[in-house]
Design a protein around this motif. Structure first.
Motif, short mmCIF file in Angstrom:
data_model
loop_
_atom_site.label_atom_id
_atom_site.label_comp_id
_atom_site.label_asym_id
_atom_site.label_seq_id
_atom_site.Cartn_x
_atom_site.Cartn_y
_atom_site.Cartn_z
N VAL A 239 4.43 19.34 -3.24
CA VAL A 239 3.97 18.67 -4.46
C VAL A 239 4.89 18.98 -5.63
N LEU A 240 5.29 20.23 -5.76
CA LEU A 240 6.17 20.61 -6.87
C LEU A 240 7.53 19.93 -6.75
N LEU A 241 8.08 19.89 -5.53
CA LEU A 241 9.37 19.21 -5.34
C LEU A 241 9.26 17.73 -5.67
N ALA A 242 8.17 17.11 -5.19
CA ALA A 242 7.97 15.69 -5.49
C ALA A 242 7.86 15.46 -6.99
N ALA A 243 7.14 16.35 -7.69
CA ALA A 243 6.97 16.20 -9.14
C ALA A 243 8.31 16.34 -9.86
N ILE A 244 9.14 17.27 -9.41
CA ILE A 244 10.44 17.50 -10.04
C ILE A 244 11.33 16.26 -9.91
N PHE A 245 11.37 15.68 -8.69
CA PHE A 245 12.27 14.56 -8.46
C PHE A 245 11.73 13.24 -9.00
N VAL A 246 10.40 13.11 -9.09
CA VAL A 246 9.85 11.82 -9.52
C VAL A 246 9.73 11.72 -11.04
N THR A 247 9.75 12.86 -11.72
CA THR A 247 9.59 12.84 -13.18
C THR A 247 10.65 11.98 -13.88
N PRO A 248 11.95 12.13 -13.55
CA PRO A 248 12.93 11.25 -14.21
C PRO A 248 12.71 9.76 -13.92
N VAL A 249 12.18 9.46 -12.73
CA VAL A 249 11.91 8.06 -12.38
C VAL A 249 10.84 7.48 -13.30
N PHE A 250 9.77 8.25 -13.49
CA PHE A 250 8.69 7.78 -14.37
C PHE A 250 9.15 7.71 -15.83
N VAL A 251 9.95 8.69 -16.25
CA VAL A 251 10.46 8.66 -17.62
C VAL A 251 11.27 7.38 -17.86
N GLU A 252 12.13 7.06 -16.90
CA GLU A 252 12.94 5.84 -17.01
C GLU A 252 12.07 4.59 -17.01
N PHE A 254 8.89 4.28 -18.04
CA PHE A 254 8.16 4.13 -19.30
C PHE A 254 9.09 3.71 -20.45
N LYS A 255 10.38 4.07 -20.34
CA LYS A 255 11.32 3.67 -21.39
C LYS A 255 11.78 2.22 -21.24
N THR A 256 12.06 1.81 -20.02
CA THR A 256 12.70 0.50 -19.81
C THR A 256 11.85 -0.47 -18.99
N GLY A 257 10.82 0.03 -18.34
CA GLY A 257 10.02 -0.83 -17.46
C GLY A 257 10.69 -1.09 -16.13
N LEU A 258 11.79 -0.37 -15.84
CA LEU A 258 12.53 -0.55 -14.59
C LEU A 258 12.44 0.71 -13.73
N VAL A 259 12.59 0.52 -12.42
CA VAL A 259 12.63 1.66 -11.47
C VAL A 259 13.99 1.61 -10.77
N PRO A 260 14.99 2.26 -11.36
CA PRO A 260 16.34 2.15 -10.81
C PRO A 260 16.54 2.95 -9.52
N ARG A 261 15.71 3.96 -9.30
CA ARG A 261 15.89 4.82 -8.11
C ARG A 261 14.69 4.67 -7.18
N VAL A 262 14.61 3.53 -6.56
CA VAL A 262 13.49 3.25 -5.65
C VAL A 262 13.48 4.20 -4.45
N PRO A 263 14.62 4.52 -3.82
CA PRO A 263 14.58 5.47 -2.68
C PRO A 263 13.97 6.82 -3.07
N THR A 264 14.31 7.31 -4.29
CA THR A 264 13.73 8.58 -4.73
C THR A 264 12.21 8.49 -4.83
N LEU A 265 11.73 7.37 -5.36
CA LEU A 265 10.29 7.16 -5.50
C LEU A 265 9.61 7.14 -4.13
N ILE A 266 10.24 6.48 -3.17
CA ILE A 266 9.67 6.40 -1.82
C ILE A 266 9.62 7.77 -1.16
#
Length: 307
Positions: A239-252, A254-266
């Motif tokens: 859970v902690l590893l997932a939270a660390i790697f997914v946080t930048p995806v969510f930040v991006e 909320f800023k732009t409305g885009l998900v540039p790193r879909v593989p990371t999210l998956i």
């Protein structure tokens, strides 16, 4: 059934076995001394017989295999196990035995680490390994065992006849210790002197390969006996590893409305699923472990009735 049975596993201990048997007869004259030979290539058997020991054999190599044979074949009110290398003085043997016979101890640990072990033992990695194992097991199992790897121990009949031996080699001491702690058996410590092997006598313990086997056995038993803690830690780490790697995806997002790193999210999604699976696996195995502890109490009562 013997009152006191002294168990000595041996492999190529011709240089010291005669003195060890003689010391047992001096300090515990009423005991029956059993030497179990494990394919020795020297005169261990002949010397042990001449000294007055009962000699038996285990042809499957490894200390764990020898102890399995001993525990299976011998019935006694108290068992004293000692190595055949003359590293443990027998002047405190009576104290170990009395704690079993008169204080109802299930296992008495001959504690070398609180006396002369670190000054007598000339192998620094052995010293480090013993300290590491003691700290690790006491932390993981919330115990206070003073010496995990000692070969100098006394046991009750109930311990011996309910202890399932799975180890083949030197990891057997770790298995004994964790078994006693997990099932809430009465464990006591007696400080004993330790002296290094005499010149010409060689240790059969390999610092690195046997050390890794001991660590692996500790983790295996932790998984088996404390599954909720073991799999809970894995779940938390995922859970902690997932939270660390997914946080930048969510930040991006909320800023732009885009998900540039879909593989990371998956990948993070699969890590969360694995975390949930690990957590529920720990819960299921914890229920099985709890039932095993109840079954052990029943087996213990059955052994006491047979005694």
């Amino acid at each position: 059934m013997d009152k006191i049975a002294v168990l000595i596993p041996c492999y190529n201990e011709a240089q010291t076995i005669g003195k060890v048997v003689g010391d047992v007869q001096k300090y515990l004259p009423e005991a029956v001394v059993y030497v179990y030979d494990n394919n020795s290539k020297d005169d261990t058997v002949e010397i042990a017989k001449a000294a007055g020991a009962v000699v038996r054999y285990e042809y499957k190599q490894g200390k764990g295999n020898v102890i399995r044979r001993m525990f299976r074949e011998i019935d006694a009110e108290c068992y004293l196990m000692i190595d055949g290398d003359d590293t443990y003085p027998l002047d405190c043997a009576r104290e170990l035995v009395d704690k079993v016979l008169h204080r109802n101890a299930d296992m008495v640990v001959g504690d070398r680490l609180s006396s002369t072990y670190f000054t007598e033992n000339k192998r620094p990695f052995h010293n480090f390994g013993n300290s590491l194992m003691r700290a690790g097991i006491n932390w993981l199992f919330k115990s206070d065992i003073k010496d995990i790897m000692t070969g100098y121990r006394a046991f009750s009949y109930e311990f011996v006849k309910t202890f399932p031996v799975f180890s083949k080699g030197f990891e057997i001491e770790t298995e004994m210790t964790i078994h006693a702690v997990n099932y809430n058996m009465q464990v006591e410590n007696v400080v004993v002197e330790y002296r290094d092997r005499p010149e010409g006598s060689e240790s059969k313990l390999n610092t690195y390969s046997d050390g890794m086997k001991v660590i692996r056995k500790m983790l295996q038993l932790y998984k088996n006996y404390k599954p909720m803690q073991f799999f809970g830690l894995i779940s938390l780490a995922l859970v902690l590893l997932a939270a660390i790697f997914v946080t930048p995806v969510f930040v991006e997002y909320f800023k732009t409305g885009l998900v540039p790193r879909v593989p990371t999210l998956i990948v993070c999604g699969f890590m969360v699923l694995a975390s949930i699976q690990s957590f529920f696996s720990g819960m299921i195995l914890a229920i099985i472990a709890a039932k095993d502890r109840k079954d052990f109490e029943y087996r213990l009562n059955c052994v006491q009735r047979k005694k």
